[in-house]
Design an enzyme around this catalytic site. Sequence first.
Site, PDB file in Angstrom:
ATOM      1  CB  SER A 103      -0.843  -0.015   1.279  1.00 40.16           C
ATOM      2  OG  SER A 103      -1.434   1.252   1.501  1.00 40.16           O
TER       3      SER A 103
ATOM      4  CE1 TYR B 257      -4.513  -1.931   5.065  1.00 41.02           C
ATOM      5  CE2 TYR B 257      -3.311   0.087   4.617  1.00 41.02           C
ATOM      6  CZ  TYR B 257      -4.009  -1.010   4.165  1.00 41.02           C
ATOM      7  OH  TYR B 257      -4.211  -1.188   2.807  1.00 41.02           O
TER       8      TYR B 257
HETATM    9  P1  NAD Z   1     -11.602  -6.031  -0.034  1.00 39.84           P
HETATM   10  O1  NAD Z   1     -12.169  -5.834   1.311  1.00 39.84           O
HETATM   11  O2  NAD Z   1     -12.405  -5.703  -1.257  1.00 39.84           O
HETATM   12  O3  NAD Z   1     -11.071  -7.519  -0.198  1.00 39.84           O
HETATM   13  C1  NAD Z   1     -10.425  -8.188   0.849  1.00 39.84           C
HETATM   14  C2  NAD Z   1     -10.418  -9.659   0.538  1.00 39.84           C
HETATM   15  O4  NAD Z   1      -9.783 -10.325   1.630  1.00 39.84           O
HETATM   16  C3  NAD Z   1     -11.813 -10.271   0.406  1.00 39.84           C
HETATM   17  O5  NAD Z   1     -11.787 -11.297  -0.554  1.00 39.84           O
HETATM   18  C4  NAD Z   1     -12.063 -10.837   1.799  1.00 39.84           C
HETATM   19  O6  NAD Z   1     -13.011 -11.882   1.829  1.00 39.84           O
HETATM   20  C5  NAD Z   1     -10.672 -11.333   2.123  1.00 39.84           C
HETATM   21  N1  NAD Z   1     -10.454 -11.522   3.542  1.00 39.84           N
HETATM   22  C6  NAD Z   1     -10.757 -10.651   4.548  1.00 39.84           C
HETATM   23  N2  NAD Z   1     -10.448 -11.205   5.720  1.00 39.84           N
HETATM   24  C7  NAD Z   1      -9.922 -12.427   5.458  1.00 39.84           C
HETATM   25  C8  NAD Z   1      -9.434 -13.494   6.266  1.00 39.84           C
HETATM   26  N3  NAD Z   1      -9.404 -13.387   7.604  1.00 39.84           N
HETATM   27  N4  NAD Z   1      -8.990 -14.620   5.666  1.00 39.84           N
HETATM   28  C9  NAD Z   1      -9.041 -14.732   4.305  1.00 39.84           C
HETATM   29  N5  NAD Z   1      -9.488 -13.769   3.492  1.00 39.84           N
HETATM   30  C10 NAD Z   1      -9.936 -12.641   4.072  1.00 39.84           C
HETATM   31  O7  NAD Z   1     -10.247  -5.180  -0.022  1.00 39.84           O
HETATM   32  P2  NAD Z   1      -9.284  -4.617  -1.160  1.00 39.84           P
HETATM   33  O8  NAD Z   1      -9.362  -3.144  -1.115  1.00 39.84           O
HETATM   34  O9  NAD Z   1      -9.445  -5.331  -2.454  1.00 39.84           O
HETATM   35  O10 NAD Z   1      -7.886  -4.996  -0.494  1.00 39.84           O
HETATM   36  C11 NAD Z   1      -7.044  -6.000  -0.980  1.00 39.84           C
HETATM   37  C12 NAD Z   1      -5.624  -5.679  -0.531  1.00 39.84           C
HETATM   38  O11 NAD Z   1      -5.225  -4.435  -1.093  1.00 39.84           O
HETATM   39  C13 NAD Z   1      -5.449  -5.534   0.989  1.00 39.84           C
HETATM   40  O12 NAD Z   1      -4.236  -6.120   1.394  1.00 39.84           O
HETATM   41  C14 NAD Z   1      -5.414  -4.043   1.184  1.00 39.84           C
HETATM   42  O13 NAD Z   1      -4.714  -3.670   2.332  1.00 39.84           O
HETATM   43  C15 NAD Z   1      -4.677  -3.622  -0.068  1.00 39.84           C
HETATM   44  N6  NAD Z   1      -4.850  -2.231  -0.446  1.00 39.84           N
HETATM   45  C16 NAD Z   1      -6.084  -1.717  -0.692  1.00 39.84           C
HETATM   46  C17 NAD Z   1      -6.196  -0.392  -1.050  1.00 39.84           C
HETATM   47  C18 NAD Z   1      -7.526   0.241  -1.314  1.00 39.84           C
HETATM   48  O14 NAD Z   1      -7.583   1.475  -1.422  1.00 39.84           O
HETATM   49  N7  NAD Z   1      -8.613  -0.520  -1.489  1.00 39.84           N
HETATM   50  C19 NAD Z   1      -5.068   0.412  -1.151  1.00 39.84           C
HETATM   51  C20 NAD Z   1      -3.822  -0.138  -0.900  1.00 39.84           C
HETATM   52  C21 NAD Z   1      -3.725  -1.461  -0.544  1.00 39.84           C
END
Ligand code: NAD
Length: 261
Positions: A143, A156
């Site tokens: 991130s 985080y």
């Molecule tokens: P999201 O909430 O859409 O997806 C998260 C996924 O992780 C889902 O499939 C959920 O079911 C799964 N998950 C949650 N808890 C879990 C557990 N205990 N065991 C197994 N699976 C689990 O989120 P996203 O935004 O797509 O995030 C994905 C990654 O990207 C994360 O690591 C997040 O930190 C990172 N990220 C997101 C952003 C953003 O702005 N959305 C920015 C930078 C980094």
Amino acid sequence: MFLKGKSALVTGSTSGIGLAYARALAAEGARLVINGFGEADAIDALVVELARISGAHAIHVDADLTRREGVEALMAGAADAFGRVDILINNAGMQHVAAVEEFPVDKWDAIIALNLTAAFDAARLAVPRMRAKGWGRIISTASAHSLVASPFKSAYVAAKHGVAGFTKSIALELAGSGVTANCISPGYVWTPLVENQIPDTMKARGLTREQVVNDVLLAKQPTKAFVQPAQVAALALFLCRDEAAQVTGANLSMDGGWTAE
Ligand code: NAD
């Protein structure tokens, strides 16, 4: 279809960025192990969709990756189905927004377990077969918060800085083996993870929803636009190409200029 015959595992791929990775890998012919929570019918439909796109097998392994046994069960499920994991994408993540003195300790533990420790366990279990084959790709969704901080996100930010450091360390260990390890560091991507933190951010900072979107989230990104999940997935796909064989230990930003400031 340059990934035909390759097996890919994407943690947290029932939603958001992980789902975009899974679709992009399937479009290049990879066998897919997906993981994450959701409605059983929706997940079944996703597995069918991925198999149709790739023309290869796809499975879902239901495992809670905040627990070490969950990661071990996921990796065992992948090995049973496909024999090995060629491409590991550590993507499952969660967020919690609160001041440090009010931060719930169970949330701290869960965020570190899912965003950081699960990446270690999955890599530890995937590396032996990657090394034996002389080819592998380990990609972690870090991130912008792996490079810079924001207030009220201590767990985080700590976990994401940890993922970036972990990636650099294993990239050095794996150098010359045919296995690369890299992070992708998006800025704000419009997914449920971002949407769900809006109410807590409103509370923590005393702002309206609109102010959170414009003055907190997009304020960070000079382009004033959210990153799209498919854009993140396209970068991951590049890292899987032979042309990316010398990209290792990198933390690749896709954040609309956020960390350039
Ligand atoms: P999201 O909430 O859409 O997806 C998260 C996924 O992780 C889902 O499939 C959920 O079911 C799964 N998950 C949650 N808890 C879990 C557990 N205990 N065991 C197994 N699976 C689990 O989120 P996203 O935004 O797509 O995030 C994905 C990654 O990207 C994360 O690591 C997040 O930190 C990172 N990220 C997101 C952003 C953003 O702005 N959305 C920015 C930078 C980094």
